[in-house]
Structures are given as C-alpha cells and as structure tokens.
Design an enzyme around this catalytic site. Structure first.
Site, PDB file in Angstrom:
ATOM      1  NE  ARG A 103      56.059  68.560  63.701  1.00  0.00           N
ATOM      2  CZ  ARG A 103      56.227  66.918  63.491  1.00  0.00           C
ATOM      3  NH1 ARG A 103      57.229  66.568  63.210  1.00  0.00           N
ATOM      4  NH2 ARG A 103      55.992  65.711  63.826  1.00  0.00           N
ATOM      5  CE  LYS A 142      57.852  57.987  66.326  1.00  0.00           C
ATOM      6  NZ  LYS A 142      59.168  58.336  67.502  1.00  0.00           N
ATOM      7  CG  ASP A 186      53.267  62.559  70.240  1.00  0.00           C
ATOM      8  OD1 ASP A 186      54.291  62.826  69.439  1.00  0.00           O
ATOM      9  OD2 ASP A 186      52.620  63.282  69.993  1.00  0.00           O
TER      10      ASP A 186
END
Length: 308
Positions: free
Chosen positions: A169, A227, A260
């Site tokens: 982030r 992912k 998550d």
C-alpha cells in the site's frame, strides 16, 4: 511442541460501512490480517486456538473490539493494552461492488505492537502457523519491524510455519525503496507467500504472475500462490507455474476482503493437509462466498459452506 494454533499479526481497525451522505453508518471491525484470521477461525477446528496479535487501547471502542473477538473464538494472546491509546478507523464507500477507503490511523495503538519484544515473542510461541502482511510491516517503525522479524525468525526456528502477504500500500510507505527493503527482509522468514500480482507489478515491475512467483522462489520462499483478481491464481509447483482458475461470481456484491478470505481459505486447507492446488481451489470458493455479501467479514457459516 508446536500446538498453540494460529496467530495473525497486524492492525484491526474500526470499520464504518454501508453509509451515505446524510445516512447511517454501520460499525464493524476489519483489517487485512484480521480478515484472514477471521476466515481461518471459521475454517479450522474450534479447539484450535486462534489469536490476533496486536496492541490495543483502553478506550470503550478497543474494549468492544476485544469482546467481539472473544465472541467469535479469537483471543489476543499477550498483546499489550496501552493506556490512552485507541484503534485506527476507516470508512468504506462503494461504487457498485468496487470499494474505496478513507483512513484515520496515524496514531493507532497497533503501531506499537512490537514495542514489547518479550510480549510479542510470548504471543508467537509454539504456533502451528503465524501470518502477517506488508501492512503489518508498514505501520511499524524500523525498530519495530526488526523486533517483529526477529520474533518471527525465533518462532520459525521453533517449528512454526510463517505465511506472508506483501500487500503493498504505497501511502503507508515513505518510498518504494523502503517497501522493497522491508519486504525482502520479511521474505527471509517466510515459508508461504500469498502476494497479489497488481501490487507486485507496481512495486517490482514484473510482467506476469509467473515472474512474481519465480522472484519469490529465488528469494528462498518454498510455497507461493500469486493472486490476480478475477484472473487465475498462479502457483509454483515443482518449479513450474500452474494456473488455478477463480470461482466465477456473476453479480458480486462487495469485493472487500476477497483476497484476505482467499488467504484464510488457502492456509486453512493447507493446515488440513490439502495439496497447494486443491487448497487454492477451496480458497477461491471461500473468496467467491465473501464477495457475495457486504463487508470484509462474511458469516462463518457462509465461509464454511464454501470450504466444504
């Protein structure tokens, strides 16, 4: 003996969701590593301990947060309660199923989770699995990050399995170089890496998920699942990339917490003895169930039905 269940390390914030201009907001609790632990708690045997390792305030909201954990079978191990501190806060706004976030977290108690090295080591002692993320690293000072990584190294030497999602982030880091350096150190104590490809591409400039998987393998990580949103997850099996398709959801309700939940489903399946490819398939079903409901924390029964 490594038998004290699972621990997840990071920051669980107060979550405001479902509101609109002039409307009412719903108060909940969420954060990347807590969302993953929530799925793990839902998908592992009830007798397996599950603890959220952080630091908490002594205000009413922190007390309510800890009570919420306990109501759902989640402890806080030896996490400190800091006088005068309080939790971070964020609000979710939705456009269709896509979400955006506004944060108030600069002085949250969780930023001090590694201030007491002995308490942190005690919280991680004899765990079967320990999970943390790049956000966990980002909220800590450099000294705190070193304390955390030393505790993870010690736990790993004692037999604990360590899983890590880099979860980059940019706003939480002073620079991309700082993030790359911290993540590189984290990979040194990582057994299972669960990155998200767009994050990795932004930080490392890689062209494909397979490129990310190969870089992590070269860094010494033994198990990798990359992912990539609605595209297949890429595993590195016997040195070659293998794609595991996602579970399609024609009309997603809320994508908050999907990655998550995938991580929680994947780790729960691996703890249950599934091979990585089957674990990824089950994890995709869990993530699909999560995005069919509002909020980051799907009801336990929803996750459990998807995991079967």
């Amino acid at each position: 003996m490594v038998n004290h269940g699972v621990a997840s390390i990071g920051e669980c914030m107060l979550e405001l969701s479902g509101g609109s201009v002039g409307g009412n907001w719903k108060l909940g609790y969420a954060g990347d590593t807590f969302n993953t632990l929530w799925a793990l708690r839902a998908l592992t045997p009830a007798e397996m301990p599950a603890d959220y390792v952080s630091a908490f305030g002594d205000d009413p909201f922190s007390q309510q947060q800890i009570a919420f954990f306990r109501e759902h079978g989640i402890g806080t191990a030896a996490s400190p309660v800091i006088a005068g501190a309080r939790p971070g806060l964020y609000a979710i706004t939705l456009t269709g199923a896509e979400r955006s976030f506004t944060y108030w977290r600069s002085d949250s108690a969780a930023r001090r989770l590694a201030d007491d090295a002995d308490a942190l080591a005690k919280s991680l002692e004899n765990r079967q699995l320990i999970y943390f993320s790049g956000i966990t690293l980002a909220i800590l000072s450099e000294a705190g990050r070193n304390t955390l990584l030393n505790a993870l190294k010690q736990a790993r030497a004692g037999g604990s399995l360590v899983a890590f999602d880099p979860n980059y982030r940019p706003r939480l880091w002073p620079s991309p170089d700082a993030a790359r350096g911290a993540i590189a150190k984290a990979l040194e104590v990582t057994d299972i890496a669960l990155p998200t490809f767009p994050d990795e591409a932004e930080l490392f400039g890689e062209a494909t998920p397979a490129d990310t998987a190969r870089r992590l393998a070269e860094a010494g990580v033994g198990e990798i699942a990359v992912k990539d949103g609605q595209r297949p997850t890429v595993l590195l099996l016997d040195g070659r990339p293998v794609e595991i398709p996602v579970e399609p959801v024609p009309a997603p309700v809320d994508t908050t917490g999907a990655g998550d939940s995938f991580n929680g489903g994947y780790l729960a399946a691996r703890l249950a003895g599934d091979a990585p490819d089957e674990a990824a398939r089950r994890a995709h079903r869990v993530a699909a169930a999560c995005i069919k409901v509002h909020g980051a924390l799907a009801p336990f029964e929803v996750l459990q039905a998807a995991f079967r």
